[in-house]
Scaffold this motif. Structure first.
Motif, PDB file in Angstrom:
ATOM      1  N   LEU A  20       0.816  -1.218   0.000  1.00 38.51           N
ATOM      2  CA  LEU A  20       0.000   0.000   0.000  1.00 38.51           C
ATOM      3  C   LEU A  20       0.848   1.266   0.000  1.00 38.51           C
ATOM      4  CD1 LEU A  20      -2.903  -0.773   2.535  1.00 38.51           C
ATOM      5  CD2 LEU A  20      -3.014  -0.714   0.053  1.00 38.51           C
ATOM      6  N   ARG A  21       2.137   1.120   0.218  1.00 38.85           N
ATOM      7  CA  ARG A  21       2.978   2.312   0.397  1.00 38.85           C
ATOM      8  C   ARG A  21       3.055   3.168  -0.865  1.00 38.85           C
ATOM      9  NH1 ARG A  21       7.871   1.409   4.270  1.00 38.85           N
ATOM     10  NH2 ARG A  21       6.012   1.076   5.550  1.00 38.85           N
ATOM     11  N   ALA A  22       3.116   2.525  -2.012  1.00 38.73           N
ATOM     12  CA  ALA A  22       3.201   3.297  -3.258  1.00 38.73           C
ATOM     13  C   ALA A  22       1.919   4.086  -3.495  1.00 38.73           C
ATOM     14  CB  ALA A  22       3.473   2.357  -4.432  1.00 38.73           C
ATOM     15  N   ASP A  23       0.756   3.450  -3.277  1.00 40.76           N
ATOM     16  CA  ASP A  23      -0.518   4.153  -3.463  1.00 40.76           C
ATOM     17  C   ASP A  23      -0.671   5.287  -2.461  1.00 40.76           C
ATOM     18  OD1 ASP A  23      -1.163   2.451  -5.513  1.00 40.76           O
ATOM     19  OD2 ASP A  23      -2.277   1.067  -4.241  1.00 40.76           O
ATOM     20  N   CYS A  24      -0.262   5.040  -1.230  1.00 44.41           N
ATOM     21  CA  CYS A  24      -0.383   6.084  -0.206  1.00 44.41           C
ATOM     22  C   CYS A  24       0.524   7.272  -0.530  1.00 44.41           C
ATOM     23  CB  CYS A  24      -0.053   5.501   1.162  1.00 44.41           C
ATOM     24  SG  CYS A  24      -0.275   6.657   2.525  1.00 44.41           S
ATOM     25  N   ALA A  25       1.770   6.993  -0.900  1.00 45.81           N
ATOM     26  CA  ALA A  25       2.696   8.084  -1.230  1.00 45.81           C
ATOM     27  C   ALA A  25       2.215   8.868  -2.442  1.00 45.81           C
ATOM     28  CB  ALA A  25       4.088   7.505  -1.491  1.00 45.81           C
ATOM     29  N   SER A  26       1.745   8.171  -3.456  1.00 45.28           N
ATOM     30  CA  SER A  26       1.246   8.854  -4.649  1.00 45.28           C
ATOM     31  C   SER A  26       0.030   9.707  -4.323  1.00 45.28           C
ATOM     32  CB  SER A  26       0.904   7.813  -5.720  1.00 45.28           C
ATOM     33  OG  SER A  26       0.346   8.424  -6.853  1.00 45.28           O
ATOM     34  N   GLY A  27      -0.884   9.167  -3.497  1.00 47.09           N
ATOM     35  CA  GLY A  27      -2.070   9.944  -3.125  1.00 47.09           C
ATOM     36  C   GLY A  27      -1.731  11.184  -2.319  1.00 47.09           C
ATOM     37  N   LEU A  50       1.076  12.912  -2.436  1.00 50.20           N
ATOM     38  CA  LEU A  50       1.696  13.897  -3.324  1.00 50.20           C
ATOM     39  C   LEU A  50       0.659  14.600  -4.192  1.00 50.20           C
ATOM     40  CD1 LEU A  50       4.927  11.997  -4.452  1.00 50.20           C
ATOM     41  CD2 LEU A  50       4.677  13.730  -2.674  1.00 50.20           C
ATOM     42  N   LEU A  51      -0.309  13.860  -4.705  1.00 48.29           N
ATOM     43  CA  LEU A  51      -1.349  14.480  -5.532  1.00 48.29           C
ATOM     44  C   LEU A  51      -2.212  15.431  -4.715  1.00 48.29           C
ATOM     45  CD1 LEU A  51      -2.528  11.508  -7.782  1.00 48.29           C
ATOM     46  CD2 LEU A  51      -1.363  13.577  -8.515  1.00 48.29           C
ATOM     47  N   ALA A  52      -2.591  14.993  -3.500  1.00 49.02           N
ATOM     48  CA  ALA A  52      -3.423  15.856  -2.647  1.00 49.02           C
ATOM     49  C   ALA A  52      -2.659  17.110  -2.234  1.00 49.02           C
ATOM     50  CB  ALA A  52      -3.882  15.072  -1.418  1.00 49.02           C
ATOM     51  N   ALA A  53      -1.388  16.961  -1.927  1.00 43.34           N
ATOM     52  CA  ALA A  53      -0.592  18.132  -1.552  1.00 43.34           C
ATOM     53  C   ALA A  53      -0.457  19.098  -2.722  1.00 43.34           C
ATOM     54  CB  ALA A  53       0.788  17.688  -1.069  1.00 43.34           C
ATOM     55  N   ASP A  89       7.551  20.764   2.756  1.00 41.86           N
ATOM     56  CA  ASP A  89       7.721  19.901   3.928  1.00 41.86           C
ATOM     57  C   ASP A  89       6.997  18.572   3.748  1.00 41.86           C
ATOM     58  OD1 ASP A  89       9.250  21.799   5.163  1.00 41.86           O
ATOM     59  OD2 ASP A  89       7.606  22.647   6.341  1.00 41.86           O
ATOM     60  N   THR A  90       5.810  18.609   3.155  1.00 42.70           N
ATOM     61  CA  THR A  90       5.039  17.380   2.955  1.00 42.70           C
ATOM     62  C   THR A  90       5.748  16.438   1.998  1.00 42.70           C
ATOM     63  OG1 THR A  90       2.973  18.581   3.357  1.00 42.70           O
ATOM     64  CG2 THR A  90       2.813  16.464   2.235  1.00 42.70           C
ATOM     65  N   ILE A  91       6.246  16.974   0.890  1.00 39.63           N
ATOM     66  CA  ILE A  91       6.937  16.116  -0.075  1.00 39.63           C
ATOM     67  C   ILE A  91       8.222  15.564   0.537  1.00 39.63           C
ATOM     68  CG2 ILE A  91       8.012  16.042  -2.338  1.00 39.63           C
ATOM     69  CD1 ILE A  91       6.129  18.164  -3.289  1.00 39.63           C
ATOM     70  N   LEU A  92       8.931  16.387   1.294  1.00 43.19           N
ATOM     71  CA  LEU A  92      10.156  15.902   1.934  1.00 43.19           C
ATOM     72  C   LEU A  92       9.856  14.770   2.906  1.00 43.19           C
ATOM     73  CD1 LEU A  92      12.224  19.141   2.646  1.00 43.19           C
ATOM     74  CD2 LEU A  92      12.608  17.391   0.916  1.00 43.19           C
ATOM     75  N   HIS A  93       8.764  14.886   3.643  1.00 37.12           N
ATOM     76  CA  HIS A  93       8.400  13.817   4.578  1.00 37.12           C
ATOM     77  C   HIS A  93       8.099  12.521   3.831  1.00 37.12           C
ATOM     78  CE1 HIS A  93       5.868  11.487   7.360  1.00 37.12           C
ATOM     79  NE2 HIS A  93       6.571  12.076   8.317  1.00 37.12           N
ATOM     80  N   VAL A  94       7.402  12.634   2.696  1.00 37.83           N
ATOM     81  CA  VAL A  94       7.099  11.437   1.899  1.00 37.83           C
ATOM     82  C   VAL A  94       8.377  10.830   1.342  1.00 37.83           C
ATOM     83  CG1 VAL A  94       5.925  10.601  -0.170  1.00 37.83           C
ATOM     84  CG2 VAL A  94       4.767  12.210   1.342  1.00 37.83           C
ATOM     85  N   ARG A 105       6.170   8.236  -7.117  1.00 35.76           N
ATOM     86  CA  ARG A 105       6.062   8.223  -8.573  1.00 35.76           C
ATOM     87  C   ARG A 105       7.368   8.706  -9.206  1.00 35.76           C
ATOM     88  NH1 ARG A 105       1.015  12.144  -8.745  1.00 35.76           N
ATOM     89  NH2 ARG A 105       2.819  13.456  -8.381  1.00 35.76           N
ATOM     90  N   ASP A 106       7.493   8.399 -10.493  1.00 35.49           N
ATOM     91  CA  ASP A 106       8.743   8.737 -11.198  1.00 35.49           C
ATOM     92  C   ASP A 106       8.950  10.243 -11.318  1.00 35.49           C
ATOM     93  OD1 ASP A 106       9.184   6.056 -11.512  1.00 35.49           O
ATOM     94  OD2 ASP A 106       8.307   5.961 -13.519  1.00 35.49           O
ATOM     95  N   ASP A 107       7.857  11.009 -11.326  1.00 36.31           N
ATOM     96  CA  ASP A 107       7.998  12.451 -11.534  1.00 36.31           C
ATOM     97  C   ASP A 107       8.100  13.222 -10.229  1.00 36.31           C
ATOM     98  OD1 ASP A 107       5.418  11.915 -10.741  1.00 36.31           O
ATOM     99  OD2 ASP A 107       4.553  13.576 -11.864  1.00 36.31           O
ATOM    100  N   ALA A 108       8.209  12.533  -9.095  1.00 39.88           N
ATOM    101  CA  ALA A 108       8.262  13.248  -7.816  1.00 39.88           C
ATOM    102  C   ALA A 108       9.502  14.127  -7.725  1.00 39.88           C
ATOM    103  CB  ALA A 108       8.222  12.251  -6.651  1.00 39.88           C
ATOM    104  N   VAL A 109      10.619  13.648  -8.236  1.00 36.20           N
ATOM    105  CA  VAL A 109      11.860  14.442  -8.180  1.00 36.20           C
ATOM    106  C   VAL A 109      11.724  15.710  -9.012  1.00 36.20           C
ATOM    107  CG1 VAL A 109      14.308  14.433  -8.761  1.00 36.20           C
ATOM    108  CG2 VAL A 109      13.258  12.395  -7.757  1.00 36.20           C
ATOM    109  N   ALA A 110      11.199  15.572 -10.227  1.00 35.20           N
ATOM    110  CA  ALA A 110      11.041  16.753 -11.084  1.00 35.20           C
ATOM    111  C   ALA A 110      10.053  17.743 -10.484  1.00 35.20           C
ATOM    112  CB  ALA A 110      10.581  16.308 -12.478  1.00 35.20           C
ATOM    113  N   ASN A 111       8.980  17.242  -9.887  1.00 34.73           N
ATOM    114  CA  ASN A 111       7.983  18.140  -9.294  1.00 34.73           C
ATOM    115  C   ASN A 111       8.574  18.937  -8.138  1.00 34.73           C
ATOM    116  OD1 ASN A 111       6.076  17.307 -11.102  1.00 34.73           O
ATOM    117  ND2 ASN A 111       5.030  15.916  -9.713  1.00 34.73           N
TER     118      ASN A 111
END
Length: 752
Positions: free
Chosen positions: A397-404, A406-409, A421-426, A435-441
């Motif tokens: 479930l970790r991938a779905d939770c992390a992706s969700g 990031l999208l909500a934030a 701060d939220t993205i850094l915590h994730v 997700r693959d685009d988290a670094v670019a975002n």
């Protein structure tokens, strides 16, 4: 002479007594040989016994196709014992794939007309089990006559056969439509339940039948009210709930009849409220009726108060000890969150509690519903709960939770600092699952928040110093240190505790990343580039950086080696250009929900620029001016003379042309994306007045049954031919979808 064989009971005992698979096959092969011999000899007395043994062998998974014709012979027999086994064999051995099934049509027709109830029951059961479309068309008149027979036994089976016929041949709806009104007055449980099922099938497959049966909504309401208040048949009551199967079937039919119909919905509103408040929920039968009531309330045009009552019932289901009921409640609330968001929000604490369920299916549904409940008013509280769940959730479930998260934030972040701060915590908690685009975002977000550069680089440096195993976190940290390393060393950030860092510590940390066996090649590329950029940010000697760069010039990874060789060349041959080449990245605009206002402003500016006068200087002259800037020799270039803007001059130049250029050839459309019914197509056109301009139109189409919401399509054109990078973000079937892909097969006509 018929070869003697075993009786059915003896065959069963011998097969069960076989100790090995080989012994079982030997017994069955021997007995099948006896059965074949009996069929060849044509023994009419014992044929049904032989077929019964063959059917048992068929049930064990062994081939029994040679008994198909014997089934037809037994069905044509006048003896009931033969017909019983023959019809059973037809149901087991025949289907639409075998042409032999059409040969029993006449036998079924004769048996339906005989008037012998047991035989009619056998024929109807067989027809409803394996009747093909051709058989249904041929036998529909006989089944229609049996719908109004005085025997409840025959009528019940005839109704179920009619349901099968409508599923096979929907155009037969007009044949079975008239008898249904009379059948609704029956008090027999089986007949009434079958009639409701038949009407449901008719309404689902025929708009004319749907309009016709909306007239009987008051009658259906009366039947259901009688069931709820007085009971209908005591022998069908389960756990104190009067005939729950009939109640559920009536509620399903009412849901179909009341959908998108105001008058029918108004008629059943009071009854639904009565069922919702008076049904006993201490037993599973009552919960089934209550759940069907909730679905009906949500699917028709019910009153607002009734919809709130339905959501509250689902909220009570979340407190039930039965996991199945809790799962059903979470799934139903997830369907309702779009239409009744405020009502579902009242049960947010209970939904969050379900995140701690040990059952994986329950926690997954609770996660999906929790993410759907996030909005701008509760984003801080919900993110705290979801981040706590991320730290302890199962790996699947970790991938779905992390992706969700990031999208909500990205959609509801109240401030940029909170978003960072939220993205850094994730990234710190579940960096390998993002997700693959988290670094670019994140790099884009930090680059666009100039006031948070010092804060971000210090936070990332601390995180990197503690853990270098989370690769996305290491990549973002390396990028940020390379860009804003001077701010890290300055120590003038007032938002966090003072941090004293010297140049050697920063370089040592990046070298540690380069040497770590956990670092991916892409991560090493980030670290090497960060070191290179620090050569212009730091005040000390660059010999250490030059040594590290030269070492990786012989790296086995081709891309890392090429990058190191280029950097080393920059040091040796173009050191005077190094500071300009490695300067900080310019501020970039963020793409996403938070940039809507900026997008509107840029759109208005674009409209103003379109209205502004276009300079009359030819493109060739502008190109030469650009070349002047690159070459530094503007005085030696001869500019072409300006064209005469007057109509006469334009006409002279037009007449000088040898011929009119042909219109551009049409460019075929291109499908670039398809997933679960969502399709993306590109269409191309060149305006006749400006053939050098290519207009690309992206058309998104939804062919699925579910709605697509929050659809965002972003496109980028890299500085290379034949490439178009697209990013899609949308919600489909209550799940967040994000796709990043590259289109490298553009039509040749689009770029030649």
């Amino acid at each position: 002479m018929v070869v003697p064989s075993l009786k059915l009971q003896d065959l069963i005992e011998e097969i069960r007594g076989a100790k090995t698979q080989a012994q079982e096959r030997e017994v069955i092969q021997k007995e099948c040989a006896h059965i074949r011999a009996s069929f060849r000899d044509g023994d009419p007395v014992h044929r049904h016994r032989q077929l019964a043994k063959l059917l048992y062998v068929h049930m064990l998974g062994y081939p029994a196709h040679f008994g198909q014709m014997e089934c037809l012979k037994l069905i044509a027999s006048s003896r009931f014992t033969d017909k019983r086994v023959g019809y059973l064999g037809a149901m087991l051995l025949l289907d639409e794939r075998h042409d032999a099934h059409l040969l029993i049509t006449n036998s079924i027709k004769n048996d339906l007309s005989q008037g012998i109830q047991p035989v009619q029951g056998l024929a109807l059961c067989t027809l409803s089990t394996m009747g093909s479309a051709e058989m249904c068309r041929d036998l529909a008149p006989e089944v229609e006559k049996l719908l109004l027979q005085p025997s409840p036994y025959v009528r019940k089976k005839a109704i179920l056969t009619a349901v099968h016929m409508i599923r096979k041949v929907p155009e037969l709806s007009s044949v079975f439509l008239p008898p249904c009104a009379q059948l609704l007055h029956e008090r027999h449980h089986g007949i009434l339940l079958g009639t409701i099922t038949l009407i449901t099938e008719l309404c689902e497959r025929s708009p004319a039948a749907l309009r016709h049966f909306r007239k009987v909504v008051p009658q259906l309401v009366h039947i259901l009210r009688t069931l709820v208040t007085m009971g209908y048949s005591t022998e069908h009551s389960i756990s104190g709930v009067s005939d729950p199967f009939l109640q559920v079937q009536i509620l399903r039919l009412l849901r179909i009849l009341g959908r998108n119909h105001e008058e029918s919905s108004e008629t059943m509103n009071d009854l639904l409220a009565q069922v919702a408040t008076n049904t006993d929920t201490s037993r599973n039968a009552g919960n089934a009726v209550l759940f069907e009531t909730v679905l009906t309330i949500m699917d028709i045009r019910s009153a607002a108060g009734l919809r709130v009552l339905a959501v509250n019932i689902l909220g009570r289901f979340l407190l039930n000890s039965d996991r199945n009921i809790r799962y059903v409640a979470l799934t139903s609330l997830l369907r309702l969150v779009q239409s009744d968001h405020s009502a579902v929000q009242r049960h947010r604490p209970t939904v969050v509690e379900c995140l701690r369920e040990t059952d994986a299916s329950l926690s997954r549904r609770a996660l999906e519903l929790s993410l759907a409940l996030v909005n701008s008013s509760n984003v801080r509280a919900m993110m705290q709960e979801l981040q706590a769940f991320l730290e302890s959730c199962p790996p699947d479930l970790r991938a779905d939770c992390a992706s969700g998260i990031l999208l909500a934030a990205e959609r509801f972040a109240p401030t940029k600092r909170w978003h960072i701060d939220t993205i850094l915590h994730v990234l710190t908690t579940a960096g390998t699952h993002v997700r693959d685009d988290a670094v670019a975002n994140l790099t884009q977000l930090i680059g666009g928040a100039q006031e948070l550069h010092a804060y971000s680089v210090r936070r990332l440096y601390n995180a990197l110093a503690e853990d270098i195993s989370q690769q996305p976190l290491v990549q973002v940290a390396a990028w940020c240190i390379g860009e804003y390393g001077d701010l890290l060393l300055a120590g003038n950030c007032e938002e966090i505790e003072p941090l004293q860092v010297d140049e050697e510590e920063v370089l040592a940390l990046l070298e540690k990343v380069l040497q770590s066996h956990m670092s991916l090649p892409a991560t090493r590329g980030y670290a090497l580039t960060a070191l290179m950029k620090l050569s212009t940010r730091l005040c000390g000697d660059n010999n250490r950086i030059r040594q590290v760069v030269s070492i990786y010039g012989s790296c086995l990874d081709v891309e890392l080696q090429q990058r190191a060789v280029e950097y080393d060349t920059l040091f040796r041959k173009y050191d005077h250009m190094r500071a300009a080449i490695l300067e900080k990245m310019p501020l970039v605009e963020r793409d996403g929900p938070q940039a809507d206002e900026e997008a509107k402003e840029s759109k208005e500016a674009a409209q103003l620029s379109e209205a502004a006068p276009v300079p009359t200087e030819p493109q060739a002259s502008q190109l030469l001016d650009l070349l002047d800037l690159l070459d530094g020799a503007s005085g030696d270039v001869q500019h072409p003379p300006h064209l005469d803007p007057s109509p006469g001059g334009a006409l002279v130049h037009l007449l000088d042309l040898p011929c009119v250029p042909p219109p551009p050839a049409p460019i075929p459309d291109l499908k670039v994306f398809e997933r679960e019914g969502v399709q993306l197509n590109l269409s191309f056109i060149r305006p006749p007045e400006n053939p050098a301009l290519l207009l690309i139109t992206i058309t998104a189409t939804n062919f699925s049954e579910g709605d697509v919401t929050h659809f965002i399509c972003q496109a980028a054109v890299p500085k290379a031919p034949l490439r178009l990078k697209l990013r899609l973000t949308y919600d489909h079937f209550h799940q967040s979808v994000q796709e990043i892909f590259e289109v490298n097969n553009l039509p040749v006509e689009s770029w030649q």
